[in-house]
Design a protein around this motif. Structure first.
Motif, PDB file in Angstrom:
ATOM      1  N   LYS A 142       0.836  -1.206   0.000  1.00  0.00           N
ATOM      2  CA  LYS A 142       0.000   0.000   0.000  1.00  0.00           C
ATOM      3  C   LYS A 142       0.868   1.252   0.000  1.00  0.00           C
ATOM      4  O   LYS A 142       0.546   2.251  -0.658  1.00  0.00           O
ATOM      5  N   SER A 143       1.975   1.211   0.712  1.00  0.00           N
ATOM      6  CA  SER A 143       2.851   2.387   0.805  1.00  0.00           C
ATOM      7  C   SER A 143       4.203   2.170   0.136  1.00  0.00           C
ATOM      8  O   SER A 143       5.047   3.060   0.181  1.00  0.00           O
ATOM      9  N   ASP A 144       4.413   0.986  -0.491  1.00  0.00           N
ATOM     10  CA  ASP A 144       5.708   0.633  -1.065  1.00  0.00           C
ATOM     11  C   ASP A 144       6.826   0.893  -0.057  1.00  0.00           C
ATOM     12  O   ASP A 144       7.755   1.674  -0.295  1.00  0.00           O
ATOM     13  N   SER A 145       6.735   0.205   1.058  1.00  0.00           N
ATOM     14  CA  SER A 145       7.730   0.391   2.107  1.00  0.00           C
ATOM     15  C   SER A 145       8.172  -0.952   2.665  1.00  0.00           C
ATOM     16  O   SER A 145       7.409  -1.929   2.685  1.00  0.00           O
ATOM     17  N   TYR A 146       9.415  -0.989   3.100  1.00  0.00           N
ATOM     18  CA  TYR A 146      10.022  -2.165   3.716  1.00  0.00           C
ATOM     19  C   TYR A 146      10.005  -1.954   5.220  1.00  0.00           C
ATOM     20  O   TYR A 146      10.569  -0.981   5.732  1.00  0.00           O
ATOM     21  N   LEU A 147       9.351  -2.847   5.931  1.00  0.00           N
ATOM     22  CA  LEU A 147       9.165  -2.710   7.367  1.00  0.00           C
ATOM     23  C   LEU A 147       9.974  -3.778   8.100  1.00  0.00           C
ATOM     24  O   LEU A 147       9.920  -4.956   7.725  1.00  0.00           O
ATOM     25  N   THR A 148      10.688  -3.375   9.135  1.00  0.00           N
ATOM     26  CA  THR A 148      11.366  -4.336  10.006  1.00  0.00           C
ATOM     27  C   THR A 148      11.025  -3.985  11.451  1.00  0.00           C
ATOM     28  O   THR A 148      11.056  -2.815  11.841  1.00  0.00           O
ATOM     29  N   LYS A 149      10.698  -5.020  12.221  1.00  0.00           N
ATOM     30  CA  LYS A 149      10.351  -4.820  13.623  1.00  0.00           C
ATOM     31  C   LYS A 149      11.164  -5.774  14.483  1.00  0.00           C
ATOM     32  O   LYS A 149      11.330  -6.944  14.132  1.00  0.00           O
ATOM     33  N   THR A 150      11.679  -5.248  15.579  1.00  0.00           N
ATOM     34  CA  THR A 150      12.394  -6.070  16.552  1.00  0.00           C
ATOM     35  C   THR A 150      11.440  -6.384  17.683  1.00  0.00           C
ATOM     36  O   THR A 150      10.933  -5.478  18.354  1.00  0.00           O
ATOM     37  N   VAL A 151      11.192  -7.685  17.876  1.00  0.00           N
ATOM     38  CA  VAL A 151      10.223  -8.145  18.872  1.00  0.00           C
ATOM     39  C   VAL A 151      10.974  -8.864  19.984  1.00  0.00           C
ATOM     40  O   VAL A 151      11.748  -9.788  19.721  1.00  0.00           O
ATOM     41  N   ASN A 152      10.755  -8.432  21.213  1.00  0.00           N
ATOM     42  CA  ASN A 152      11.333  -9.101  22.368  1.00  0.00           C
ATOM     43  C   ASN A 152      10.377 -10.219  22.775  1.00  0.00           C
ATOM     44  O   ASN A 152       9.272  -9.959  23.278  1.00  0.00           O
ATOM     45  N   LEU A 153      10.792 -11.457  22.552  1.00  0.00           N
ATOM     46  CA  LEU A 153       9.932 -12.589  22.858  1.00  0.00           C
ATOM     47  C   LEU A 153       9.892 -12.896  24.345  1.00  0.00           C
ATOM     48  O   LEU A 153       9.001 -13.627  24.807  1.00  0.00           O
ATOM     49  N   THR A 154      10.827 -12.352  25.099  1.00  0.00           N
ATOM     50  CA  THR A 154      10.832 -12.549  26.551  1.00  0.00           C
ATOM     51  C   THR A 154       9.784 -11.656  27.212  1.00  0.00           C
ATOM     52  O   THR A 154       9.063 -12.094  28.116  1.00  0.00           O
ATOM     53  N   THR A 155       9.664 -10.423  26.714  1.00  0.00           N
ATOM     54  CA  THR A 155       8.704  -9.476  27.294  1.00  0.00           C
ATOM     55  C   THR A 155       7.430  -9.342  26.463  1.00  0.00           C
ATOM     56  O   THR A 155       6.495  -8.674  26.882  1.00  0.00           O
ATOM     57  N   SER A 156       7.424  -9.959  25.257  1.00  0.00           N
ATOM     58  CA  SER A 156       6.271  -9.878  24.340  1.00  0.00           C
ATOM     59  C   SER A 156       5.984  -8.446  23.907  1.00  0.00           C
ATOM     60  O   SER A 156       4.827  -8.046  23.751  1.00  0.00           O
ATOM     61  N   LYS A 157       7.046  -7.681  23.690  1.00  0.00           N
ATOM     62  CA  LYS A 157       6.885  -6.291  23.263  1.00  0.00           C
ATOM     63  C   LYS A 157       7.675  -6.025  21.984  1.00  0.00           C
ATOM     64  O   LYS A 157       8.737  -6.619  21.758  1.00  0.00           O
ATOM     65  N   VAL A 158       7.151  -5.104  21.152  1.00  0.00           N
ATOM     66  CA  VAL A 158       7.890  -4.614  19.994  1.00  0.00           C
ATOM     67  C   VAL A 158       8.817  -3.509  20.475  1.00  0.00           C
ATOM     68  O   VAL A 158       8.365  -2.485  20.995  1.00  0.00           O
ATOM     69  N   GLU A 159      10.116  -3.727  20.332  1.00  0.00           N
ATOM     70  CA  GLU A 159      11.087  -2.772  20.856  1.00  0.00           C
ATOM     71  C   GLU A 159      11.436  -1.683  19.855  1.00  0.00           C
ATOM     72  O   GLU A 159      11.786  -0.565  20.256  1.00  0.00           O
ATOM     73  N   SER A 160      11.383  -1.990  18.563  1.00  0.00           N
ATOM     74  CA  SER A 160      11.709  -0.964  17.570  1.00  0.00           C
ATOM     75  C   SER A 160      11.034  -1.288  16.251  1.00  0.00           C
ATOM     76  O   SER A 160      10.741  -2.452  15.945  1.00  0.00           O
ATOM     77  N   THR A 161      10.785  -0.238  15.480  1.00  0.00           N
ATOM     78  CA  THR A 161      10.177  -0.366  14.155  1.00  0.00           C
ATOM     79  C   THR A 161      10.958   0.514  13.188  1.00  0.00           C
ATOM     80  O   THR A 161      11.270   1.665  13.506  1.00  0.00           O
ATOM     81  N   ASP A 162      11.273  -0.038  12.034  1.00  0.00           N
ATOM     82  CA  ASP A 162      11.999   0.731  11.017  1.00  0.00           C
ATOM     83  C   ASP A 162      11.231   0.638   9.707  1.00  0.00           C
ATOM     84  O   ASP A 162      10.850  -0.457   9.270  1.00  0.00           O
ATOM     85  N   THR A 163      10.987   1.774   9.076  1.00  0.00           N
ATOM     86  CA  THR A 163      10.277   1.832   7.791  1.00  0.00           C
ATOM     87  C   THR A 163      11.170   2.511   6.775  1.00  0.00           C
ATOM     88  O   THR A 163      11.657   3.630   7.018  1.00  0.00           O
ATOM     89  N   GLN A 164      11.402   1.857   5.635  1.00  0.00           N
ATOM     90  CA  GLN A 164      12.268   2.407   4.595  1.00  0.00           C
ATOM     91  C   GLN A 164      11.567   2.334   3.242  1.00  0.00           C
ATOM     92  O   GLN A 164      10.864   1.368   2.946  1.00  0.00           O
ATOM     93  N   HIS A 165      11.794   3.361   2.429  1.00  0.00           N
ATOM     94  CA  HIS A 165      11.292   3.373   1.052  1.00  0.00           C
ATOM     95  C   HIS A 165      12.476   3.235   0.100  1.00  0.00           C
ATOM     96  O   HIS A 165      13.577   3.702   0.384  1.00  0.00           O
ATOM     97  N   GLY A 166      12.248   2.598  -1.019  1.00  0.00           N
ATOM     98  CA  GLY A 166      13.313   2.414  -1.996  1.00  0.00           C
ATOM     99  C   GLY A 166      14.292   1.313  -1.630  1.00  0.00           C
ATOM    100  O   GLY A 166      15.338   1.183  -2.268  1.00  0.00           O
TER     101      GLY A 166
END
Length: 268
Positions: A142-166
């Motif tokens: 929808k936005s032509d973007s590459y998404l990466t998320k770091t998920v802490n499986l010990t705490t069950s939380k998303v620690e960081s999100t990175d969105t890049q175009h191109g």
């Protein structure tokens, strides 16, 4: 079924001659002499067949190590378990947020690419039981973007999100299959359809009878990209290696499928 090769213009792909014309071109791919059967110092070929004139004697007893039971959570640098893979993907993209993105077919939710064990922070390297994290990547059509998320499986939380175009990572298998579907349905796919019919005697109406592998085409970053190819790089564009299942290769490398715009163009 006989392997076919026609419209030969002296081009070579993996040791087999093939033609590059306005249509797709089918070829039989042959392995180099001795491929897969190189002999080692034991006198037994790598395929397990004894070399001519050599008596290998009885094979050594095999040792089979039983697979470890897979629990819900790995430890240390163990590979992610199936449960951790599912949890990482669900935590990275909860159902309530999937409608904001689209996958390669246009359905809600971005296209899943990879889920890998994340590296430890330097301060965590010496811990007896360090936290388990997963790096989850998606492509949002929808936005032509590459998404990466770091998920802490010990705490069950998303620690960081990175969105890049191109940024264009290697395509997932589902993206290659969808690219093949678009090529088959397009006017430029007539050569692929003709070659498949010549090889099998059947009509090609979808990608299921084919084995396909996709590789990214980045447009102007790779040279001249005229016309419809100019958006590639910002758009998600791929080219295909295409093979009839249990049959010959069909050369489709000159075709570029823009998965973002859902169009097909030809290089050269």
């Amino acid at each position: 079924m006989r392997h076919l090769m026609h419209r030969h213009l002296g081009k070579v792909l993996a040791g087999a001659a093939l033609a590059l014309t306005g249509t797709a071109v089918m070829t039989a791919i042959t392995l180099p002499a001795g491929a897969g059967a190189a002999e080692g110092t034991s006198g037994r070929s790598r395929t397990g067949v004894a070399a001519p004139g050599h008596d290998p004697g009885p094979p050594p007893p095999g040792v089979v190590e039983a697979a470890r039971p897979q629990g819900e959570r790995g430890r240390g640098r163990d590979p992610l378990t199936d449960d951790e893979l599912r949890r990482a993907q669900d935590l990275a993209l909860p159902p309530a947020r999937r409608g904001a993105a689209a996958d390669v077919t246009g359905r809600p939710g971005p296209e899943r690419l990879t889920t890998d064990l994340a590296e430890l922070a330097p301060s965590e390297a010496g811990l007896a039981d360090p936290p388990r994290r997963a790096l989850v990547s998606f492509y949002d059509y929808k936005s032509d973007s590459y998404l990466t998320k770091t998920v802490n499986l010990t705490t069950s939380k998303v620690e960081s999100t990175d969105t890049q175009h191109g940024v264009q990572p290697p395509p997932a298998h589902a993206e290659a299959v969808e690219a093949a579907r678009l090529l088959i349905a397009a006017p430029l796919g007539s050569g692929l359809r003709e070659d498949y019919r010549e090889a099998t005697g059947r009509d090609l109406t979808g990608p299921d009878p084919l084995s396909v592998t996709g590789f990214v085409y980045r447009g102007r970053a790779e040279g001249a990209a005229p016309g419809a190819l100019g958006d590639c790089g910002e758009h998600r564009c791929i080219r295909l290696f295409t093979k009839v299942k249990n049959g010959p290769w069909i050369d489709t490398r000159r075709f570029v499928i823009d998965l973002s715009a859902r169009t097909v163009a030809r290089l050269g």
